[in-house]
Design a protein around this motif. Structure first.
Motif, PDB file in Angstrom:
ATOM      1  N   ALA A 198     -34.496 -31.356 -54.647  1.00  0.00           N
ATOM      2  CA  ALA A 198     -33.795 -30.094 -54.574  1.00  0.00           C
ATOM      3  C   ALA A 198     -32.069 -29.976 -54.261  1.00  0.00           C
ATOM      4  O   ALA A 198     -31.338 -29.209 -54.785  1.00  0.00           O
ATOM      5  N   ARG A 199     -31.946 -30.840 -53.325  1.00  0.00           N
ATOM      6  CA  ARG A 199     -30.505 -31.081 -52.993  1.00  0.00           C
ATOM      7  C   ARG A 199     -29.604 -31.730 -54.095  1.00  0.00           C
ATOM      8  O   ARG A 199     -28.544 -31.055 -54.528  1.00  0.00           O
ATOM      9  N   LEU A 200     -30.209 -32.738 -54.877  1.00  0.00           N
ATOM     10  CA  LEU A 200     -29.427 -33.389 -55.726  1.00  0.00           C
ATOM     11  C   LEU A 200     -29.358 -32.616 -57.093  1.00  0.00           C
ATOM     12  O   LEU A 200     -28.535 -32.680 -57.705  1.00  0.00           O
ATOM     13  N   VAL A 201     -30.366 -32.022 -57.639  1.00  0.00           N
ATOM     14  CA  VAL A 201     -30.544 -31.348 -58.802  1.00  0.00           C
ATOM     15  C   VAL A 201     -30.370 -29.716 -58.836  1.00  0.00           C
ATOM     16  O   VAL A 201     -29.677 -29.405 -59.640  1.00  0.00           O
ATOM     17  N   LEU A 202     -31.241 -29.111 -57.931  1.00  0.00           N
ATOM     18  CA  LEU A 202     -31.049 -27.756 -58.006  1.00  0.00           C
ATOM     19  C   LEU A 202     -29.895 -27.179 -57.196  1.00  0.00           C
ATOM     20  O   LEU A 202     -29.444 -26.078 -57.901  1.00  0.00           O
ATOM     21  N   GLY A 203     -29.664 -27.748 -56.185  1.00  0.00           N
ATOM     22  CA  GLY A 203     -28.588 -27.005 -55.332  1.00  0.00           C
ATOM     23  C   GLY A 203     -27.146 -26.962 -56.271  1.00  0.00           C
ATOM     24  O   GLY A 203     -26.508 -25.708 -56.064  1.00  0.00           O
ATOM     25  N   PRO A 204     -26.828 -27.878 -56.977  1.00  0.00           N
ATOM     26  CA  PRO A 204     -25.403 -27.714 -57.396  1.00  0.00           C
ATOM     27  C   PRO A 204     -25.514 -26.755 -58.876  1.00  0.00           C
ATOM     28  O   PRO A 204     -24.554 -26.728 -59.124  1.00  0.00           O
ATOM     29  N   ARG A 205     -26.722 -26.668 -59.086  1.00  0.00           N
ATOM     30  CA  ARG A 205     -26.838 -25.676 -60.413  1.00  0.00           C
ATOM     31  C   ARG A 205     -27.109 -24.252 -59.848  1.00  0.00           C
ATOM     32  O   ARG A 205     -27.222 -23.237 -60.747  1.00  0.00           O
ATOM     33  N   ALA A 206     -26.961 -23.917 -58.485  1.00  0.00           N
ATOM     34  CA  ALA A 206     -27.407 -22.616 -58.311  1.00  0.00           C
ATOM     35  C   ALA A 206     -26.475 -21.480 -58.562  1.00  0.00           C
ATOM     36  O   ALA A 206     -25.282 -21.666 -58.659  1.00  0.00           O
ATOM     37  N   GLN A 207     -27.084 -20.273 -59.042  1.00  0.00           N
ATOM     38  CA  GLN A 207     -26.135 -19.155 -59.419  1.00  0.00           C
ATOM     39  C   GLN A 207     -26.474 -17.863 -58.475  1.00  0.00           C
ATOM     40  O   GLN A 207     -26.051 -16.902 -58.735  1.00  0.00           O
ATOM     41  N   HIS A 208     -27.397 -18.022 -57.564  1.00  0.00           N
ATOM     42  CA  HIS A 208     -27.724 -17.150 -56.579  1.00  0.00           C
ATOM     43  C   HIS A 208     -28.221 -17.718 -55.174  1.00  0.00           C
ATOM     44  O   HIS A 208     -28.598 -18.944 -54.917  1.00  0.00           O
ATOM     45  N   VAL A 209     -27.797 -16.969 -54.079  1.00  0.00           N
ATOM     46  CA  VAL A 209     -27.974 -17.396 -52.569  1.00  0.00           C
ATOM     47  C   VAL A 209     -29.381 -17.123 -52.391  1.00  0.00           C
ATOM     48  O   VAL A 209     -29.572 -15.909 -52.251  1.00  0.00           O
ATOM     49  N   PRO A 210     -30.072 -18.193 -52.147  1.00  0.00           N
ATOM     50  CA  PRO A 210     -31.595 -17.881 -51.829  1.00  0.00           C
ATOM     51  C   PRO A 210     -31.966 -17.418 -50.498  1.00  0.00           C
ATOM     52  O   PRO A 210     -30.894 -17.683 -49.454  1.00  0.00           O
ATOM     53  N   GLU A 211     -32.975 -16.507 -50.431  1.00  0.00           N
ATOM     54  CA  GLU A 211     -33.130 -15.833 -49.045  1.00  0.00           C
ATOM     55  C   GLU A 211     -34.689 -16.661 -48.585  1.00  0.00           C
ATOM     56  O   GLU A 211     -35.510 -16.346 -49.080  1.00  0.00           O
ATOM     57  N   THR A 212     -34.189 -17.595 -47.780  1.00  0.00           N
ATOM     58  CA  THR A 212     -35.497 -18.179 -47.155  1.00  0.00           C
ATOM     59  C   THR A 212     -36.148 -17.855 -46.032  1.00  0.00           C
ATOM     60  O   THR A 212     -37.374 -18.196 -45.478  1.00  0.00           O
ATOM     61  N   ALA A 213     -35.442 -17.104 -45.137  1.00  0.00           N
ATOM     62  CA  ALA A 213     -35.946 -16.616 -43.866  1.00  0.00           C
ATOM     63  C   ALA A 213     -36.532 -15.396 -44.082  1.00  0.00           C
ATOM     64  O   ALA A 213     -36.046 -14.274 -44.178  1.00  0.00           O
ATOM     65  N   GLU A 214     -37.894 -15.088 -43.631  1.00  0.00           N
ATOM     66  CA  GLU A 214     -38.417 -13.737 -43.742  1.00  0.00           C
ATOM     67  C   GLU A 214     -38.869 -13.514 -42.375  1.00  0.00           C
ATOM     68  O   GLU A 214     -39.525 -14.350 -41.411  1.00  0.00           O
ATOM     69  N   VAL A 227     -39.338 -25.568 -48.367  1.00  0.00           N
ATOM     70  CA  VAL A 227     -38.623 -26.726 -48.094  1.00  0.00           C
ATOM     71  C   VAL A 227     -37.656 -26.966 -49.379  1.00  0.00           C
ATOM     72  O   VAL A 227     -36.409 -27.148 -49.186  1.00  0.00           O
ATOM     73  N   VAL A 228     -38.248 -26.620 -50.543  1.00  0.00           N
ATOM     74  CA  VAL A 228     -37.221 -26.636 -51.457  1.00  0.00           C
ATOM     75  C   VAL A 228     -36.104 -25.692 -51.522  1.00  0.00           C
ATOM     76  O   VAL A 228     -34.874 -25.948 -51.798  1.00  0.00           O
ATOM     77  N   LEU A 229     -36.153 -24.474 -51.213  1.00  0.00           N
ATOM     78  CA  LEU A 229     -35.436 -23.587 -51.200  1.00  0.00           C
ATOM     79  C   LEU A 229     -34.210 -23.953 -49.896  1.00  0.00           C
ATOM     80  O   LEU A 229     -32.996 -23.810 -50.211  1.00  0.00           O
ATOM     81  N   GLU A 230     -34.639 -24.123 -48.814  1.00  0.00           N
ATOM     82  CA  GLU A 230     -33.890 -24.493 -47.752  1.00  0.00           C
ATOM     83  C   GLU A 230     -32.862 -25.915 -48.396  1.00  0.00           C
ATOM     84  O   GLU A 230     -31.684 -25.891 -47.705  1.00  0.00           O
ATOM     85  N   ALA A 231     -33.710 -26.672 -48.845  1.00  0.00           N
ATOM     86  CA  ALA A 231     -33.002 -27.867 -49.054  1.00  0.00           C
ATOM     87  C   ALA A 231     -31.731 -27.698 -50.344  1.00  0.00           C
ATOM     88  O   ALA A 231     -30.644 -28.226 -50.483  1.00  0.00           O
ATOM     89  N   ALA A 232     -32.113 -26.994 -51.070  1.00  0.00           N
ATOM     90  CA  ALA A 232     -31.259 -26.505 -52.403  1.00  0.00           C
ATOM     91  C   ALA A 232     -30.156 -25.888 -51.677  1.00  0.00           C
ATOM     92  O   ALA A 232     -28.776 -25.675 -52.159  1.00  0.00           O
ATOM     93  N   ALA A 233     -30.438 -24.685 -50.815  1.00  0.00           N
ATOM     94  CA  ALA A 233     -29.230 -24.070 -50.114  1.00  0.00           C
ATOM     95  C   ALA A 233     -28.419 -24.827 -49.434  1.00  0.00           C
ATOM     96  O   ALA A 233     -26.977 -24.542 -49.368  1.00  0.00           O
ATOM     97  N   SER A 234     -28.823 -26.042 -48.839  1.00  0.00           N
ATOM     98  CA  SER A 234     -27.955 -26.701 -47.928  1.00  0.00           C
ATOM     99  C   SER A 234     -27.110 -27.763 -48.970  1.00  0.00           C
ATOM    100  O   SER A 234     -25.935 -28.231 -48.572  1.00  0.00           O
ATOM    101  N   ALA A 235     -27.483 -27.671 -50.239  1.00  0.00           N
ATOM    102  CA  ALA A 235     -26.615 -28.536 -51.049  1.00  0.00           C
ATOM    103  C   ALA A 235     -25.582 -27.958 -52.092  1.00  0.00           C
ATOM    104  O   ALA A 235     -24.824 -28.516 -52.642  1.00  0.00           O
ATOM    105  N   ILE A 236     -25.704 -26.260 -51.852  1.00  0.00           N
ATOM    106  CA  ILE A 236     -24.503 -25.627 -52.619  1.00  0.00           C
ATOM    107  C   ILE A 236     -23.307 -25.943 -52.006  1.00  0.00           C
ATOM    108  O   ILE A 236     -23.464 -25.516 -50.917  1.00  0.00           O
TER     109      ILE A 236
END
Length: 597
Positions: free
Chosen positions: A256-272, A313-322
């Motif tokens: 998620a950090r290496l592939v998804l994060g740099p491609r993000a077009q929206h800030v994910p909401e991971t905390a509920e 796990v996926v969303l938090e990791a991707a958000a940290s890589a944006i």
């Protein structure tokens, strides 16, 4: 440190921020484990020693496989292959010659200046990355050649110039070597890649893991399904590198950090927010039965994290890589996609010279070049029928091939501005800002900018065609406004200036800035009805020349008269109150790309 089971390779541990050189290191290692499956690397960097060091690092990691660097402006016949001329003439039958992509089968292709690759080269690379083979049908040949490869695309583009989207979509790892966290020394090369490559085929990935990656890509608003597929392959490679037989949460996190994060077009909401404990209805709370062996009192088996946990796990990791700048822009909603392409001059046809763009079957006219090699290629398949016994090569008029060229031409952007009336000051300020914005990057796009102002009974060339920002500011400083509105005169002057640009080999683009309220006819009479008809007639004359136009309605509230005039021009209509100077510049660049496509 070895990448054997139970060990963490080259110091990047689960949960650690994948940034700086460890991020580059991990991406290179995963690519080297599965270069074909992961597509490749998209490296944004100028031609500096760090970039070449990273490419050399990758070459050492992938091992003993074919390694090919594409030549600049590679031609289609060299890339795909075609008729082997000498062998065909010698044997009297068509012999296929393998192209560069076929020779790189099973290896890696490095593409310098990927932001300027021709469309046919991008298409061929995309087909090779998708299918691992190419179907070559040219010069009377039909062949299917294998070319399973990984691609390292070196993107030297600026902010307004990037690698074509079809290639970016197919490469797993975007790497920006200009990032501030890459200023320090480079760590030693990773180990254990060869062992991981041998283990890769035995690594399994569960359906829950794949589902978590797909959900993560959707939450990040990533438009392509390929991102989730590449992330799943990256997770398998990461598991192989860690000596695991199955993908686990930390592999998904790294993918998620290496592939998804740099491609993000929206800030994910991971905390509920969890509901307070006292909101749980009493009737739903299970009764305590300490001695009851029923399944309700047992802990669930620990076979792995729940699917919901994998999603987090996926969303938090991707958000940290944006990247930080992108994250701020995403939150503010002001970001633009990195898929924009620069316009470094229009590509026009040329007989004299420029970049080769294939051949044309015809007899050469004065000023055109006969392509001897391609002419012989066209004649070669027929030699067995034309020759009797031994003799010279028989070439006929139908075999003649003329080289076609394309070369970059300059673009002349003509601003035709309404300088009349009480709102002239605001319109002129907007026009001046737009001119300066376009001129700021005109050197890259080879633009000339000119500005016409119409008021009173005629039009005035306020800014002659120039690429000098200093001159533009000086000429525009004393520009006056006020008076009546002779739109027809302004459009006639813009048409004359555009035709002059075309005679000089430039591509003219006209940007009209007015509210469309004409009140002076072409002959200078203050007749609103005649003025409107003359304006429409002049607009149709400009359209008949095939000149691309952009119409910016400067009225505080857009009126039908503006849309009617834009329709007569065949122009894209935009109300100026919703655009700033940067928006006008973007629209001009889009007009340039559309006008020369």
């Amino acid at each position: 440190m070895s990448g054997a089971a139970g060990g963490e390779p080259f110091g990047l541990r689960a949960g650690e921020d994948a940034s700086g050189w460890p991020r580059v290191q991990r991406a290179l290692a995963l690519f080297a484990i599965d270069p074909v499956g992961l597509g490749g690397l998209w490296i944004r960097s100028g031609p500096d020693p760090r970039r070449e060091a990273v490419v050399a690092w990758a070459k050492g990691l992938v091992g003993d496989v074919p390694w090919l660097r594409l030549p600049s402006h590679v031609t289609e016949d060299r890339l795909l292959g075609g008729l082997a001329l000498a062998e065909t003439l010698e044997r009297g039958r068509m012999i296929h010659e393998r192209g560069l992509l076929a020779r790189a089968d099973g290896g890696v292709v490095v593409a310098p200046m990927a932001e300027r690759l021709e469309a046919n080269v991008v298409a061929a690379l995309g087909a090779a990355l998708d299918r691992g083979e190419l179907v070559v049908e040219r010069e009377g040949l039909a062949a299917r050649v294998h070319c399973r490869l990984g691609l390292i695309a070196l993107d030297e583009g600026r902010e307004d110039e990037a690698m074509p989207a079809p290639l970016r979509d197919r490469l797993a790892f975007p790497l920006d070597l200009a990032a501030p966290d890459l200023r320090g020394p480079r760590p030693p090369a990773p180990e254990g890649v060869a062992d991981a490559r041998a283990r890769l085929a035995d690594v399994a990935v569960s359906g829950a893991a794949v589902e978590a990656l797909v959900k993560g890509a959707l939450a990040l608003d990533i438009p392509s399904l390929r991102a989730a597929i590449l992330a799943a392959r990256a997770a398998r490679a990461n598991a192989a590198l860690g000596g695991r037989a199955e993908v686990v949460a930390e592999d998904l996190e790294m993918a998620a950090r290496l592939v998804l994060g740099p491609r993000a077009q929206h800030v994910p909401e991971t905390a509920e927010e969890e509901p307070p404990e006292d909101e749980t209805p009493e009737e739903e709370m299970p009764e305590e039965r300490p001695n009851d062996p029923s399944p309700s009192s047992e802990e669930p088996p620990e076979d792995g994290p729940a699917p919901e946990a994998l999603d987090d796990v996926v969303l938090e990791a991707a958000a940290s890589a944006i990247p930080a700048g992108l994250l701020d822009a995403l939150r503010s909603g002001s970001t633009r996609s990195a898929a924009t392409s620069g316009q470094a001059g229009a590509l026009g046809k040329s007989d004299a010279g420029g970049r080769p763009a294939g051949t044309l079957a015809m007899t050469p006219r004065p000023g055109q070049r006969l392509n001897v090699v391609e002419t012989l290629r066209a004649a070669a398949p027929w030699q067995k029928l034309r020759r009797r016994g031994e003799g010279p090569v028989q070439v006929r008029k139908s075999d003649f091939r003329v080289t076609r060229f394309r070369q970059k031409t300059e673009t002349r952007v003509i601003f035709c501005v309404d300088a009349s009336g009480s709102a002239a000051l605001r319109r002129l300020a907007e026009a001046k800002g737009a001119v300066e914005r376009v001129l700021a990057d005109c050197y890259v796009r080879r633009d000339h900018v000119a500005m016409l102002a119409f008021r009173g009974s005629g039009a005035e060339l306020v800014l002659p065609p120039t690429r000098s920002l200093t001159r533009a500011r000086r000429e525009l400083a004393g520009m006056a406004g006020g008076g009546t509105t002779p739109i027809a005169a302004g459009l006639d002057a813009a048409r004359a200036l555009a035709l002059d640009a075309r005679r000089r080999g430039q591509t003219p683009l006209v940007v009209v800035m007015t509210d469309g309220r004409a009140n002076v006819a072409r002959d200078g009479r203050p007749d609103p009805a005649a003025a409107r008809e003359d304006a429409l007639t002049s607009a149709r004359a400009l359209r008949s020349e095939g000149i691309a136009c952009l119409f910016l309605d400067t009225a505080p509230r857009p009126r039908p008269r503006g849309r009617a005039l834009a329709e007569a021009l065949g122009a894209r209509y935009l109300p100026l109150p919703y655009l700033d100077a940067a928006g006008v510049s973007r629209e001009v660049q889009g007009l340039a790309r559309a006008g020369v496509a």
